[in-house]
Design a protein around this motif. Structure first.
Motif, PDB file in Angstrom:
ATOM      1  N   SER A  19       0.825  -1.213   0.000  1.00  0.00           N
ATOM      2  CA  SER A  19       0.000   0.000   0.000  1.00  0.00           C
ATOM      3  C   SER A  19       0.853   1.255   0.000  1.00  0.00           C
ATOM      4  CB  SER A  19      -0.930   0.005   1.217  1.00  0.00           C
ATOM      5  OG  SER A  19      -1.817  -1.104   1.183  1.00  0.00           O
TER       6      SER A  19
ATOM      7  N   TYR B 230       0.768   5.352   1.156  1.00  0.00           N
ATOM      8  CA  TYR B 230       0.111   6.242   2.116  1.00  0.00           C
ATOM      9  C   TYR B 230       0.537   7.697   1.914  1.00  0.00           C
ATOM     10  CZ  TYR B 230      -1.021   1.972   4.718  1.00  0.00           C
ATOM     11  OH  TYR B 230      -1.496   0.732   5.099  1.00  0.00           O
TER      12      TYR B 230
ATOM     13  N   ASP C 271      -3.473   8.702   5.450  1.00  0.00           N
ATOM     14  CA  ASP C 271      -4.528   8.208   4.564  1.00  0.00           C
ATOM     15  C   ASP C 271      -3.924   7.208   3.569  1.00  0.00           C
ATOM     16  OD1 ASP C 271      -6.368   9.824   5.767  1.00  0.00           O
ATOM     17  OD2 ASP C 271      -6.439  11.329   4.174  1.00  0.00           O
ATOM     18  N   ARG C 272      -4.576   6.062   3.417  1.00  0.00           N
ATOM     19  CA  ARG C 272      -4.102   5.086   2.432  1.00  0.00           C
ATOM     20  C   ARG C 272      -4.711   5.416   1.084  1.00  0.00           C
ATOM     21  NH1 ARG C 272      -5.517  -0.037   0.334  1.00  0.00           N
ATOM     22  NH2 ARG C 272      -7.459  -0.118   1.558  1.00  0.00           N
TER      23      ARG C 272
ATOM     24  N   VAL D 184      -6.116   4.367  -2.075  1.00  0.00           N
ATOM     25  CA  VAL D 184      -6.718   3.150  -2.617  1.00  0.00           C
ATOM     26  C   VAL D 184      -6.664   3.160  -4.144  1.00  0.00           C
ATOM     27  CG1 VAL D 184      -8.816   1.754  -2.728  1.00  0.00           C
ATOM     28  CG2 VAL D 184      -8.223   2.968  -0.616  1.00  0.00           C
TER      29      VAL D 184
ATOM     30  N   ARG E 236      -9.154   8.047  -4.203  1.00  0.00           N
ATOM     31  CA  ARG E 236      -9.948   7.230  -3.289  1.00  0.00           C
ATOM     32  C   ARG E 236      -9.033   6.889  -2.122  1.00  0.00           C
ATOM     33  NH1 ARG E 236     -14.740   5.575  -3.040  1.00  0.00           N
ATOM     34  NH2 ARG E 236     -15.413   3.761  -1.847  1.00  0.00           N
TER      35      ARG E 236
ATOM     36  N   GLU F 298      -8.507   5.698   2.158  1.00  0.00           N
ATOM     37  CA  GLU F 298      -9.042   4.916   3.280  1.00  0.00           C
ATOM     38  C   GLU F 298      -8.498   5.506   4.569  1.00  0.00           C
ATOM     39  OE1 GLU F 298      -8.787   2.364   6.562  1.00  0.00           O
ATOM     40  OE2 GLU F 298      -7.051   2.340   5.212  1.00  0.00           O
ATOM     41  N   ARG F 299      -9.420   5.816   5.473  1.00  0.00           N
ATOM     42  CA  ARG F 299      -9.046   6.399   6.775  1.00  0.00           C
ATOM     43  C   ARG F 299      -9.938   5.780   7.844  1.00  0.00           C
ATOM     44  NH1 ARG F 299     -10.228  12.525   7.022  1.00  0.00           N
ATOM     45  NH2 ARG F 299      -8.650  12.555   5.348  1.00  0.00           N
TER      46      ARG F 299
ATOM     47  N   GLY G 202     -10.599   2.772   8.449  1.00  0.00           N
ATOM     48  CA  GLY G 202     -11.393   1.648   7.967  1.00  0.00           C
ATOM     49  C   GLY G 202     -12.473   2.017   6.983  1.00  0.00           C
ATOM     50  N   LYS G 203     -12.635   3.300   6.686  1.00  0.00           N
ATOM     51  CA  LYS G 203     -13.670   3.742   5.749  1.00  0.00           C
ATOM     52  C   LYS G 203     -13.031   4.341   4.501  1.00  0.00           C
ATOM     53  CE  LYS G 203     -17.037   4.796   9.398  1.00  0.00           C
ATOM     54  NZ  LYS G 203     -17.904   5.849   9.998  1.00  0.00           N
ATOM     55  N   GLU G 204     -13.583   3.995   3.335  1.00  0.00           N
ATOM     56  CA  GLU G 204     -13.092   4.525   2.075  1.00  0.00           C
ATOM     57  C   GLU G 204     -13.973   5.685   1.614  1.00  0.00           C
ATOM     58  OE1 GLU G 204     -12.489   1.642  -0.966  1.00  0.00           O
ATOM     59  OE2 GLU G 204     -11.162   0.370   0.252  1.00  0.00           O
TER      60      GLU G 204
END
Length: 539
Positions: free
Chosen positions: A97, A99, A118-119, A121, A151, A153-154, A156-158
């Motif tokens: 991933s 980040y 933030d990942r 995506v 897009r 992911e933070r 657990g939510k995208e």
């Protein structure tokens, strides 16, 4: 490597034969390329093959002579102007991933609400899974004004973030302020366009806001250089006009120039300290070296990199460019600080440092002895503790980064940057966070114990020594468990830096570091003691 070999042969030919040698070798090269295209068993990519040949040829010169295809122009713009089209954010890779490592303050990513940690995506609908930071960075860069959808992911939510790319111009002055009450401080990260104006403006503002300012620190640590003209104009802030700062000498006489100061200085008398280290190079060495040669500043820190070479960017066909080393530069005492000899290489073809026997002594304006051939040696050297293996392991495993992300999600605010500290509660929480994390590291002591066990086995002493070696190993492992507490001071500083980045951006991290930075503390000490300052600059 064919082209490199041909160029090497050409370089050895007598001067009168060089025209023929060049024509002959170009004809040979053209025929090699033609025969590859016509006869090689697989298809040959013309652009890729030619780029490989050019890169091989330039690799025999020095690392600063490079060819840039049209597709690389954004990188050229970044190097020269500190400017590119994009969203303004650093990224890093952890596993498969990528980040967000740091959205720059006030730039599109920051304005759109992108956060550290933030990942990423997907970029414009294309997944980033398994891609490198180079791949993702290239996807995020583009022409100013164009749209980009990230897009992220933070927690657990995208979610999607719409960002408009902008012409990103990074500030070359990353921080300016006061330390110890009455000492001005400016950190310059790059000698990009307007660096001198920005340093001058910051200096003037600090003087205006602090009439009792009794000294000034210019921090060039980690500054790899940039535009020579900006370096000359920065020296001019504290040196009278028409003073020689740097002279370039090369093959083409028209490119040999003497660069002098040309403006009215801001302050000829304020005590001045310049901070350098092993990553201070090129234009940083022009500034620190000329101020040292003119006895206008005390140079503090560690020896600089030693890059005394000057490059020009030359236009090439089809919107490509070439950066070529055209000369060496010499600072006011007459010395060149180039530390690596790229012309005369060892038997393995490696460039080596200029030997001590060839280094020459020069004199500063006050008669102090300085040397060429190995960068700028500071007037006052500061010892720095090496990073512990534990701290390096925690950093490389992203434990500072990931804990700081968790901390920021749980704490909306923290104390001001200059006052924030890792309290006992934060420390214990960090230790608890690490309890189920991996951060293996092998110390020198472990290696020695392991070597002792191997040697004892090889020499048939193991039957006699096994119990003692086993006990030594157990005692060591018990002691290693205390490494976190033993290195608490160092680790706390790194952890505080990672946390503060979430709240106060890079400026806050710099501000917080000034109170314990050994180079800054030494500069404050010297600038606060006029007698010591003058003593250092005397013969």
């Amino acid at each position: 490597m064919l082209v490199a070999a041909l160029v090497s042969a050409t370089a050895q030919a007598p001067t009168e034969d060089k025209g023929f040698e060049i024509a002959k070798n170009l004809e040979i090269f053209a025929n090699v390329y033609k025969n590859l295209h016509l006869n090689y068993v697989d298809d040959v990519d013309p652009g890729k093959t030619m780029k490989t040949a050019i890169d091989a040829m330039l690799a025999s010169m020095d690392p600063y002579t490079n060819y840039y295809a049209e597709s690389d122009m954004e990188d050229v713009k970044m190097q020269v102007l500190g400017q590119y089209g994009g969203i303004g954010s650093l990224i890093h890779q952890e596993g498969d991933s990528v980040y967000i490592a740091e959205p720059y303050e006030g730039l599109p990513a920051d304005q759109a609400g992108v956060k550290i940690g933030d990942r990423i995506v997907a970029v414009n609908g294309e997944s980033t899974r398994g891609k490198t930071t180079s791949d993702v960075s290239a996807a995020m860069r583009g022409q100013a004004g164009t749209k980009l959808v990230l897009r992220l992911e933070r927690g657990g939510k995208e979610f999607d973030v719409d960002i408009t790319r902008a012409e990103i111009r990074l500030p070359n002055v990353s921080f300016s302020g006061m330390v110890a009450g009455n000492i001005g401080y400016v950190r310059l990260d790059e000698f990009t366009q307007d660096a001198a104006k920005n340093v001058r403006d910051a200096f003037k503002q600090l003087k205006q806001n602090n009439p009792d300012m009794r000294g000034f620190i210019l921090d060039l640590r980690g500054n790899g250089g940039g535009l020579m003209g900006e370096a000359v104009d920065i020296v001019n802030i504290w040196v009278k006009s028409n003073e020689l700062v740097v002279e370039t000498k090369g093959k083409v006489a028209s490119k040999n120039i003497k660069s002098r100061t040309r403006f009215t200085p801001e302050d000829l008398n304020i005590p001045l300290a310049v901070l350098i280290n092993g990553a201070s190079a090129s234009a940083s060495e022009i500034v620190s070296g000329s101020l040292q040669d003119l006895d206008r500043a005390v140079i503090i820190g560690n020896r600089s990199y030693g890059k005394g070479l000057v490059q020009n960017i030359l236009p090439m066909p089809y919107n490509s460019q070439m950066k070529v080393t055209v000369s060496k530069y010499f600072i006011p005492s007459g010395r060149c600080i180039q530390a690596i000899d790229y012309k005369n290489r060892d038997a393995q073809g490696r460039a080596t440092k200029v030997p001590d026997s060839l280094k020459t002594a020069f004199q500063t304006r006050n008669g102090r002895t300085v040397y060429d051939g190995f960068g700028i040696e500071p007037d006052v050297e500061v010892d720095h503790e090496e990073s512990s293996l534990l701290a390096v392991a925690l950093y490389n495993r992203f434990h500072f980064f990931n804990y700081a992300k968790k901390f920021a999600q749980q704490h909306p605010t923290v104390a001001p940057a200059g006052q924030f500290q890792i309290t006992d509660d934060i420390w214990q929480d960090f230790v608890s966070y690490l309890s189920d994390k991996t951060y293996d590291y092998t110390t020198y002591t472990e290696n020695i114990i392991s070597d002792l066990r191997k040697v004892a086995e090889e020499e048939n002493y193991m039957d006699n020594l096994k119990q003692q070696i086993d006990q030594l190993e157990k005692t060591y492992k018990d002691a290693k468990k205390e490494d976190l507490n033993r290195n608490r001071k160092e680790i706390s500083l790194l952890l505080a830096d990672a946390i503060l980045l979430h709240y106060y951006h890079r400026k806050g991290c710099i501000e917080a570091s000034l109170s314990f930075d050994p180079d800054v503390l030494k500069a404050v000490e010297i600038l606060s003691d006029p007698a010591e300052y003058k003593k250092i600059l005397k013969k």
